[in-house]
Design a protein around this motif. Structure first.
Motif, short mmCIF file in Angstrom:
data_model
loop_
_atom_site.label_atom_id
_atom_site.label_comp_id
_atom_site.label_asym_id
_atom_site.label_seq_id
_atom_site.Cartn_x
_atom_site.Cartn_y
_atom_site.Cartn_z
N HIS A 297 -3.17 -0.12 -3.87
CA HIS A 297 -3.28 -0.02 -2.89
C HIS A 297 -2.99 1.40 -2.27
O HIS A 297 -1.65 1.23 -2.64
N GLU B 256 -8.46 3.82 -0.32
CA GLU B 256 -8.67 4.15 1.38
C GLU B 256 -9.53 5.18 1.75
O GLU B 256 -8.36 6.49 1.32
N ILE C 280 -13.09 -3.85 0.07
CA ILE C 280 -11.58 -5.18 0.86
C ILE C 280 -11.46 -6.45 0.93
O ILE C 280 -10.43 -6.86 0.95
N LEU D 108 -7.30 0.59 -5.73
CA LEU D 108 -8.54 0.99 -4.65
C LEU D 108 -8.10 1.65 -3.04
O LEU D 108 -6.91 1.51 -2.83
N GLN E 116 -9.73 -7.03 -2.11
CA GLN E 116 -8.31 -7.00 -2.02
C GLN E 116 -7.41 -7.74 -0.84
O GLN E 116 -6.49 -7.81 -1.91
N SER F 280 0.96 -1.00 -0.09
CA SER F 280 -0.04 0.19 -0.25
C SER F 280 0.53 1.37 -0.33
O SER F 280 1.55 0.89 0.71
#
Length: 384
Positions: A209, A240, A338, A238, A341, A188
């Motif tokens: 991510h 957050e 998620i 993706l 993911q 990430s």
């Protein structure tokens, strides 16, 4: 068990009135309409897949740095009141020696599956592999570049414990990313000062991510766009998003949703140990923080230092911010995206026959009434 007379939120639609049959922790039947079978009547309330928080440091007096098996268990028991059924426990920046110490304590908790209420998947290391330029509420003297040698030290405690690592991609040449992927750890990008143009190679290598979009990263600029711009641009990244209404302005949330859509966002809390506790002074790692309401900040500078909001609060902010947001679109951001993911979508993340009965019941105000984990009621709100 039968859970009946609820509005069941599925991936592609909402059953306005239906019922669910649960056996041996799993969903075995989903039906529209009513049933005379005995069961739990939810009286028209919403039935959603349990929320999944992939970035939560702690709450209720517990976090990764001050936890032991009993305290981690305390956190696991309390997080279900937020509608969270599955989570990843995040760290802050620590020394190597302390990371190994804390990870060993965490392992003791993870090995006691029977003591878990909310299901913990493992650890999310947010630091120390981050940029000094975008460190946020992380201790500058403890930062280090991401190296395979440091990763191996963490893996030696238990190769299954680490699920996500946040790091600044520009501090490594690609080998660290390759090693994460090889070890089935989610890479990430976050707390990074990388430029959009330089992120392309890391994206191609497999970074899909972003840690708390906008916070702790190079931003959006007409001449020097950074990581935030890249996160918005790449459809398969993706992002957050802390939707507490403090970390990201609601107008920016609207912009993000318009660009990324419900399949490009996962709602997180980034909550710290002060969540659920009275206002006052607390610790985040070695740093002094102050909690006022749901806002947590460094006591000396006022810099935001994690969050104090619960997951269900962030869900309500999202629903209030995005007009006409459909409930079956919401669950992508709280559960489905998620779960995919993290590679657990075959087991949980949606209301589907054959999956675990991880469910949250919400009332008309979108407040948590009940939380089911593996088919058992693990939280039930007291009647008002």
């Amino acid at each position: 068990m039968i859970v009946k007379n609820g509005k069941i939120v599925l991936e592609d639609k909402v059953i306005e009135q239906g019922w669910i049959k649960i056996e041996d922790s799993k969903i075995v039947q989903i039906e529209a309409g009513t049933t005379d079978l005995p069961g739990l009547d939810v009286e028209g309330k919403w039935i959603l897949p349990g929320f999944i928080d992939c970035h939560v440091h702690g709450g209720y007096g517990v976090d990764f740095e001050f936890g032991d098996a009993k305290r981690f268990e305390h956190f696991s028991k309390n997080i279900v009141q937020e509608g969270v059924t599955t989570y990843v426990q995040a760290s802050v920046t620590n020394s190597t020696a302390n990371n190994l110490k804390y990870l060993t304590e965490f392992q003791n908790f993870m090995q006691q599956k029977d003591s878990q209420v909310g299901k913990c998947l493992g650890a999310h290391f947010e630091g120390p592999f981050i940029s000094p330029d975008k460190k946020g509420a992380h201790e500058l003297s403890l930062l280090q570049k991401p190296t395979i040698a440091e990763l191996q030290k963490l893996m030696e405690v238990n190769p299954q414990l680490v699920k996500i690592i946040t790091y600044a991609p520009e501090l490594q040449n690609g080998e660290f990313t390759e090693s994460l992927l090889a070890n089935q750890i989610l890479p990430s990008a976050g707390h990074s000062n990388i430029l959009f143009k330089d992120f392309e190679m890391h994206h191609k290598q497999g970074i899909k991510h972003l840690t708390h979009l906008y916070n702790g990263m190079s931003g959006i600029s007409q001449r020097d766009p950074g990581l935030a711009a890249a996160g918005l641009y790449y459809d398969d990244v993706l992002c957050e998003l802390i939707t507490d209404g403090i970390h990201v302005d609601v107008e920016t949330i609207k912009l993000t949703y318009k660009i990324k859509g419900y399949q490009g966002i996962c709602i997180i809390t980034d909550a710290v140990n002060a969540k659920g506790l009275p206002d006052g002074n607390y610790k985040l790692g070695n740093l002094n923080v102050t909690k006022t309401g749901i806002k947590v900040f460094l006591s000396d500078s006022g810099t935001l230092a994690g969050a104090g909001a619960t997951y269900d609060h962030n869900v309500r902010v999202m629903l209030k911010t995005i007009s006409n947001l459909k409930m079956n679109e919401l669950i992508y951001m709280t559960s489905i995206n998620i779960a995919k993911q993290l590679g657990i979508f075959e087991q949980t993340g949606s209301i589907t026959v054959g999956k675990k009965a991880d469910l949250v019941i919400l009332d008309k105000n979108f407040e948590v009434v009940k939380t089911f984990v593996d088919g058992d009621i693990k939280f039930e709100r007291e009647k008002k």
